[in-house]
Design a protein around this motif. Structure first.
Motif, PDB file in Angstrom:
ATOM      1  N   HIS A 110      55.993  78.189  72.744  1.00 35.73           N
ATOM      2  CA  HIS A 110      54.993  77.953  73.792  1.00 35.73           C
ATOM      3  C   HIS A 110      55.379  76.763  74.687  1.00 35.73           C
ATOM      4  O   HIS A 110      55.274  76.835  75.921  1.00 35.73           O
ATOM      5  CB  HIS A 110      53.613  77.751  73.157  1.00 35.73           C
ATOM      6  CG  HIS A 110      52.489  77.934  74.137  1.00 35.73           C
ATOM      7  ND1 HIS A 110      51.214  78.273  73.770  1.00 35.73           N
ATOM      8  CD2 HIS A 110      52.455  77.816  75.485  1.00 35.73           C
ATOM      9  CE1 HIS A 110      50.451  78.358  74.848  1.00 35.73           C
ATOM     10  NE2 HIS A 110      51.182  78.078  75.908  1.00 35.73           N
ATOM     11  N   GLN A 113      58.031  77.807  76.945  1.00 37.80           N
ATOM     12  CA  GLN A 113      57.507  78.592  78.073  1.00 37.80           C
ATOM     13  C   GLN A 113      57.030  77.685  79.204  1.00 37.80           C
ATOM     14  O   GLN A 113      57.286  77.966  80.379  1.00 37.80           O
ATOM     15  CB  GLN A 113      56.352  79.485  77.586  1.00 37.80           C
ATOM     16  CG  GLN A 113      55.718  80.331  78.689  1.00 37.80           C
ATOM     17  CD  GLN A 113      54.436  79.724  79.216  1.00 37.80           C
ATOM     18  OE1 GLN A 113      53.574  79.308  78.437  1.00 37.80           O
ATOM     19  NE2 GLN A 113      54.285  79.678  80.522  1.00 37.80           N
ATOM     20  N   HIS A 114      56.355  76.583  78.849  1.00 38.09           N
ATOM     21  CA  HIS A 114      55.891  75.667  79.904  1.00 38.09           C
ATOM     22  C   HIS A 114      57.079  75.116  80.686  1.00 38.09           C
ATOM     23  O   HIS A 114      57.046  75.043  81.912  1.00 38.09           O
ATOM     24  CB  HIS A 114      55.090  74.513  79.296  1.00 38.09           C
ATOM     25  CG  HIS A 114      53.671  74.895  78.949  1.00 38.09           C
ATOM     26  ND1 HIS A 114      52.609  74.073  79.182  1.00 38.09           N
ATOM     27  CD2 HIS A 114      53.161  76.021  78.399  1.00 38.09           C
ATOM     28  CE1 HIS A 114      51.481  74.666  78.778  1.00 38.09           C
ATOM     29  NE2 HIS A 114      51.805  75.849  78.286  1.00 38.09           N
ATOM     30  N   CYS A 208      46.163  74.301  79.400  1.00 42.72           N
ATOM     31  CA  CYS A 208      46.560  75.195  78.307  1.00 42.72           C
ATOM     32  C   CYS A 208      45.852  74.780  77.028  1.00 42.72           C
ATOM     33  O   CYS A 208      45.664  73.604  76.759  1.00 42.72           O
ATOM     34  CB  CYS A 208      48.078  75.111  78.119  1.00 42.72           C
ATOM     35  SG  CYS A 208      48.679  76.052  76.715  1.00 42.72           S
ATOM     36  N   HIS A 212      51.477  72.548  71.033  1.00 41.76           N
ATOM     37  CA  HIS A 212      52.754  72.150  71.651  1.00 41.76           C
ATOM     38  C   HIS A 212      53.484  71.063  70.872  1.00 41.76           C
ATOM     39  O   HIS A 212      52.910  70.417  69.993  1.00 41.76           O
ATOM     40  CB  HIS A 212      52.485  71.683  73.090  1.00 41.76           C
ATOM     41  CG  HIS A 212      52.102  72.818  73.985  1.00 41.76           C
ATOM     42  ND1 HIS A 212      53.020  73.595  74.625  1.00 41.76           N
ATOM     43  CD2 HIS A 212      50.876  73.347  74.283  1.00 41.76           C
ATOM     44  CE1 HIS A 212      52.400  74.547  75.309  1.00 41.76           C
ATOM     45  NE2 HIS A 212      51.098  74.419  75.111  1.00 41.76           N
TER      46      HIS A 212
HETATM   47 ZN   LIG Z   1      50.375  77.199  77.597  1.00 39.15          ZN
END
Ligand SMILES: [Zn+2]
Length: 410
Positions: A110, A113-114, A208, A212
């Protein structure tokens, strides 16, 4: 409303919580806790798995396995679906633990992805419209019609550079109005009092709810796999962290296996494969030319040994164990072109088949004869008065079928 512990501490692995309710739902038995570190499926990130430890057993196994976690958006509750809730009671305080390895993987994917979405936005001005994390790989959909190979290389390079720089990743909270002045990449449409923001220092700020890493170095690496055109833009498949290593290893093993087949180096594979394909095409061309010549010769030979029907037409009946449909069709056409001839041919091989043909002007009906034959065989096919073809269930019946068709003509 369940207190979400992962909101402020995505590294929390075990926690104590009180069972508020055990609910029977269509999807299974769900446990509602007053607080939870379990992440429910949302925002493209799948749920955590783990355990809820019954107070009398604790986290020693056997305990209660959490197999799916969902959120009830209307109540804000986190629903922990369990295999068996019989050991749990409402009101009890339980020890709970999430599957740390799964969570670590999700953090890598995740956060990766950012970084990737921000890199696409900064270098190409492509906005990310959706994110999906699968069991093997992840995808983002970009709002664009095309992504060039050079853009992929540049974005992948920048992403890994940001990982290498090990920039701090922090969680911040802001109102939507505040967020709008902060340069947040994407603000969710849904009305919320407070937005949770993931801040990658001096690189990306995005709203979000996911779990993370603490700094970009923990992402490990980003490997872009492929791009494909989808309805809403271009889908980019990628893997991060340990998945990237596992994927690169699998790719390398596959390439090494393929290279061994060609006795070559992996980097020579495309060239070797193309060369072989060219050779195969050339060989196929020669083969079809030779088969045409064989058919020509065979047609002439057959016409000399043909039996004459009462109508005066020459009848040729033959079964070929090692030829295919294309060959017997070509041969039949060459035979009937000589005039006053009927060819009833069949072949074995991987696809046993029949071809019936007659010279133009002869009175028989090959289509009808084929139909009658196929009905007995239970297979499919068809044709017209002068040329018809069909399948046979096996070689033996393909051989017998032409004999029987010939008998019906005599
Ligand atoms: Zn996110």
């Amino acid at each position: 409303m369940t207190e979400r512990l992962y909101y402020t501490d995505p590294f929390l692995q075990s926690f104590e919580a009180r069972v508020l309710e055990i609910r029977s739902l269509p999807a299974g038995t769900a446990v509602v806790l007053d607080r939870s570190a379990f992440y429910p499926t949302s925002g493209g990130q799948p749920f955590d798995t783990g355990w809820i430890g019954c107070p009398r057993v604790g986290l020693e196994r056997p305990n209660v396995r959490v197999i799916n976690v969902e959120e009830d958006e209307s109540t804000g509750e986190v629903l922990h679906y369990v295999e068996d809730a019989s050991k749990l009671n409402s009101g009890e305080v339980c020890e709970c633990a999430i599957d740390a390895e799964r969570r670590a993987d999700h953090r890598q994917q995740h956060s990766g992805q950012h970084v990737l979405s921000a890199a696409f936005e900064q270098l190409c001005n492509f906005a990310t419209v959706s994110f999906h994390m699968g069991d093997e790989s992840c995808t983002i959909d970009l709002a664009t019609n095309a992504v060039t190979p050079a853009q992929i290389v540049a974005v992948e390079k920048l992403s890994n550079q940001v990982i290498y720089e090990d920039r701090p990743v922090t969680i911040r909270f802001a109102t939507p109005d505040e967020a709008r002045t902060m340069g947040v990449r994407k603000i969710p449409a849904a009305e919320r009092e407070k937005l949770r923001l993931i801040d990658i220092e001096n690189f990306d700020l995005n709203a979000c709810g996911g779990t993370h890493v603490r700094s970009t170095g923990q992402i490990g690496s980003i490997l872009i796999r492929k791009t494909e055109k989808v309805r809403q833009g271009v889908r980019v498949e990628f893997v991060c962290g340990m998945r990237a290593v596992a994927t690169a290893r699998r790719d390398f093993t596959t390439l090494t296996d393929a290279a061994a087949v060609f006795s070559t180096h992996i980097y020579e594979l495309p060239q070797q494969a193309r060369k072989l394909l060219d050779e195969v095409k050339a060989a196929q061309k020669i083969q079809s030319k030779l088969l045409e010549e064989v058919a020509e010769l065979q047609a002439a030979q057959f016409l000399q040994s043909a039996t004459a029907l009462p109508s005066g037409a020459r009848l040729l009946v033959h079964y070929f164990a090692d030829r295919d449909l294309a060959f017997i069709k070509m041969l039949a056409q060459k035979i009937v072109r000589a005039g006053q001839s009927i060819a009833l041919l069949s072949c074995g091989g991987s696809q046993p088949s029949l071809v019936f043909a007659q010279s133009q002007g002869l009175p028989h009906d090959m289509g009808a004869l084929m139909k009658q034959t196929l009905q007995a065989l239970g297979t499919r096919g068809g044709g017209n008065k002068d040329l018809a073809q069909g399948g046979a269930p096996d070689a033996e019946r393909a051989e017998r079928a032409v004999m029987e068709a010939a008998a019906s003509l005599a």
